[in-house]
Design a protein around this motif. Structure first.
Motif, PDB file in Angstrom:
ATOM      1  N   THR A 131       0.750  -1.324   0.153  1.00 14.37           N
ATOM      2  CA  THR A 131       0.038  -0.073  -0.073  1.00 14.37           C
ATOM      3  C   THR A 131       0.850   1.217   0.000  1.00 14.37           C
ATOM      4  N   GLY A 132       2.097   1.219   0.624  1.00 16.44           N
ATOM      5  CA  GLY A 132       2.990   2.305   0.581  1.00 16.44           C
ATOM      6  C   GLY A 132       2.597   3.273   1.733  1.00 16.44           C
ATOM      7  N   THR A 133       1.786   2.883   2.417  1.00 12.16           N
ATOM      8  CA  THR A 133       1.676   3.385   3.916  1.00 12.16           C
ATOM      9  C   THR A 133       2.584   3.478   4.977  1.00 12.16           C
ATOM     10  N   CYS A 134       2.902   4.870   5.790  1.00 11.64           N
ATOM     11  CA  CYS A 134       4.052   4.826   6.700  1.00 11.64           C
ATOM     12  C   CYS A 134       3.642   3.812   7.809  1.00 11.64           C
ATOM     13  N   ARG A 135       4.589   3.623   8.672  1.00  5.48           N
ATOM     14  CA  ARG A 135       4.250   2.755  10.123  1.00  5.48           C
ATOM     15  C   ARG A 135       2.904   2.985  10.832  1.00  5.48           C
ATOM     16  N   ARG A 136       3.242   4.487  11.076  1.00  2.52           N
ATOM     17  CA  ARG A 136       1.910   5.171  11.956  1.00  2.52           C
ATOM     18  C   ARG A 136       0.833   4.948  11.415  1.00  2.52           C
ATOM     19  N   HIS A 137       0.592   5.259  10.192  1.00  4.70           N
ATOM     20  CA  HIS A 137      -1.057   5.150   9.518  1.00  4.70           C
ATOM     21  C   HIS A 137      -1.267   3.620   9.373  1.00  4.70           C
TER      22      HIS A 137
END
Length: 88
Positions: free
Chosen positions: A60-66
């Protein structure tokens, strides 16, 4: 045991294109989303596979926090019957 000799030459052919893909950026960071809402199931459906599994950060390419917020929101939406646990 003797140490392995250093490799010289090209990478194996199956890995040659691994670094050439464009980097994905976190959609939520780009849109400045602070908290992911579990009630927005249309947005959450994008991050669930057709089999009902949560897609990984790598996909998905989301960052760790999101990604952590996303997985919590998907689990809450499943609990409230907004998203299915598994696909038929």
């Amino acid at each position: 045991m003797a140490p392995k000799p250093a490799r010289k030459g090209k990478r194996p052919s199956w890995r040659s294109g691994a670094g050439s893909q464009r980097r994905r950026y976190c959609y939520f960071c780009k849109e400045k989303v602070v908290e992911i809402d579990y009630k927005n199931y249309n947005q959450l459906k994008r991050y669930v596979s057709d089999r009902g599994k949560i897609r990984s950060r790598r996909v998905t390419g989301t960052c760790r926090r999101h990604q952590n917020q996303l997985s919590t929101a998907i689990k809450r939406a499943r609990e409230m019957a907004l998203l299915p646990y598994v696909a038929r």
